[in-house]
Design a protein around this motif. Sequence first.
Motif, PDB file in Angstrom:
ATOM      1  N   GLU A  99       0.832  -1.206   0.000  1.00 35.91           N
ATOM      2  CA  GLU A  99       0.000   0.000   0.000  1.00 35.91           C
ATOM      3  C   GLU A  99       0.867   1.256   0.000  1.00 35.91           C
ATOM      4  O   GLU A  99       0.579   2.220  -0.706  1.00 35.91           O
ATOM      5  CB  GLU A  99      -0.929  -0.017   1.224  1.00 35.91           C
ATOM      6  CG  GLU A  99      -1.934   1.106   1.231  1.00 35.91           C
ATOM      7  CD  GLU A  99      -2.894   0.997   2.400  1.00 35.91           C
ATOM      8  OE1 GLU A  99      -3.914   1.689   2.366  1.00 35.91           O
ATOM      9  OE2 GLU A  99      -2.619   0.226   3.336  1.00 35.91           O
ATOM     10  N   GLU A 100       1.963   1.233   0.766  1.00 38.72           N
ATOM     11  CA  GLU A 100       2.873   2.380   0.800  1.00 38.72           C
ATOM     12  C   GLU A 100       3.589   2.572  -0.535  1.00 38.72           C
ATOM     13  O   GLU A 100       3.971   3.675  -0.892  1.00 38.72           O
ATOM     14  CB  GLU A 100       3.900   2.206   1.919  1.00 38.72           C
ATOM     15  CG  GLU A 100       3.300   2.315   3.312  1.00 38.72           C
ATOM     16  CD  GLU A 100       4.295   1.925   4.382  1.00 38.72           C
ATOM     17  OE1 GLU A 100       5.313   1.264   4.061  1.00 38.72           O
ATOM     18  OE2 GLU A 100       4.058   2.260   5.549  1.00 38.72           O
ATOM     19  N   LEU A 101       3.759   1.488  -1.254  1.00 36.31           N
ATOM     20  CA  LEU A 101       4.395   1.568  -2.565  1.00 36.31           C
ATOM     21  C   LEU A 101       3.428   2.045  -3.643  1.00 36.31           C
ATOM     22  O   LEU A 101       3.838   2.332  -4.757  1.00 36.31           O
ATOM     23  CB  LEU A 101       4.990   0.217  -2.963  1.00 36.31           C
ATOM     24  CG  LEU A 101       6.214  -0.222  -2.161  1.00 36.31           C
ATOM     25  CD1 LEU A 101       6.592  -1.649  -2.518  1.00 36.31           C
ATOM     26  CD2 LEU A 101       7.384   0.713  -2.424  1.00 36.31           C
ATOM     27  N   GLY A 102       2.128   2.109  -3.333  1.00 36.49           N
ATOM     28  CA  GLY A 102       1.160   2.642  -4.284  1.00 36.49           C
ATOM     29  C   GLY A 102       0.405   1.581  -5.069  1.00 36.49           C
ATOM     30  O   GLY A 102      -0.295   1.910  -6.020  1.00 36.49           O
ATOM     31  N   PHE A 103       0.533   0.321  -4.671  1.00 35.38           N
ATOM     32  CA  PHE A 103      -0.199  -0.731  -5.360  1.00 35.38           C
ATOM     33  C   PHE A 103      -1.598  -0.865  -4.781  1.00 35.38           C
ATOM     34  O   PHE A 103      -1.812  -0.627  -3.583  1.00 35.38           O
ATOM     35  CB  PHE A 103       0.534  -2.073  -5.222  1.00 35.38           C
ATOM     36  CG  PHE A 103       1.859  -2.116  -5.924  1.00 35.38           C
ATOM     37  CD1 PHE A 103       1.926  -2.097  -7.307  1.00 35.38           C
ATOM     38  CD2 PHE A 103       3.034  -2.168  -5.203  1.00 35.38           C
ATOM     39  CE1 PHE A 103       3.141  -2.140  -7.954  1.00 35.38           C
ATOM     40  CE2 PHE A 103       4.253  -2.205  -5.840  1.00 35.38           C
ATOM     41  CZ  PHE A 103       4.315  -2.198  -7.218  1.00 35.38           C
ATOM     42  N   PRO A 104      -2.601  -1.250  -5.584  1.00 35.49           N
ATOM     43  CA  PRO A 104      -3.940  -1.472  -5.043  1.00 35.49           C
ATOM     44  C   PRO A 104      -3.963  -2.741  -4.185  1.00 35.49           C
ATOM     45  O   PRO A 104      -3.470  -3.784  -4.604  1.00 35.49           O
ATOM     46  CB  PRO A 104      -4.811  -1.635  -6.290  1.00 35.49           C
ATOM     47  CG  PRO A 104      -3.882  -2.037  -7.375  1.00 35.49           C
ATOM     48  CD  PRO A 104      -2.556  -1.431  -7.034  1.00 35.49           C
ATOM     49  N   VAL A 105      -4.487  -2.607  -2.954  1.00 36.70           N
ATOM     50  CA  VAL A 105      -4.523  -3.745  -2.037  1.00 36.70           C
ATOM     51  C   VAL A 105      -5.953  -3.948  -1.546  1.00 36.70           C
ATOM     52  O   VAL A 105      -6.797  -3.045  -1.561  1.00 36.70           O
ATOM     53  CB  VAL A 105      -3.595  -3.523  -0.827  1.00 36.70           C
ATOM     54  CG1 VAL A 105      -2.147  -3.513  -1.260  1.00 36.70           C
ATOM     55  CG2 VAL A 105      -3.932  -2.249  -0.091  1.00 36.70           C
ATOM     56  N   ASP A 106      -6.248  -5.175  -1.106  1.00 31.10           N
ATOM     57  CA  ASP A 106      -7.568  -5.473  -0.548  1.00 31.10           C
ATOM     58  C   ASP A 106      -7.533  -5.239   0.968  1.00 31.10           C
ATOM     59  O   ASP A 106      -6.570  -4.721   1.523  1.00 31.10           O
ATOM     60  CB  ASP A 106      -7.985  -6.894  -0.904  1.00 31.10           C
ATOM     61  CG  ASP A 106      -7.023  -7.941  -0.378  1.00 31.10           C
ATOM     62  OD1 ASP A 106      -6.075  -7.567   0.333  1.00 31.10           O
ATOM     63  OD2 ASP A 106      -7.209  -9.131  -0.683  1.00 31.10           O
TER      64      ASP A 106
END
Length: 114
Positions: free
Chosen positions: A99-106
């Motif tokens: 999430e901190e890297l900017g990827f979409p997470v659930d």
Amino acid sequence: MENKCSKYEGLFVFSDEETLNSHIKECEDCKKEQEKMDKVSALLGEVKFYYRAKNKKLKRLKAVCAMFFLIFFSATFGILSNDSDLTDALMYGDTLSAEELGFPVDSYGLLMVD
């Protein structure tokens, strides 16, 4: 059948030059061997220049590649060490989540796949 002299190799390797030369003057078989060795030495002398020139080019190429990598990595690490945002985010022992890297997470923090 004539016996050939087999002393040339032993004299060439283990004796001094005077002993070898005196034996070559007396023995026809060893004289022929010495002539062959002189021809090989002459051929090696002709090729020596080209071989050394090739090695010098290879050494220069290696030196240029080493300098390139040295400059490249020192510049890269210099930029990374001066980038305060990146160094603040990556402290020792800290890890970045997806999430901190900017990827979409659930909701579980795993990467979302569409």
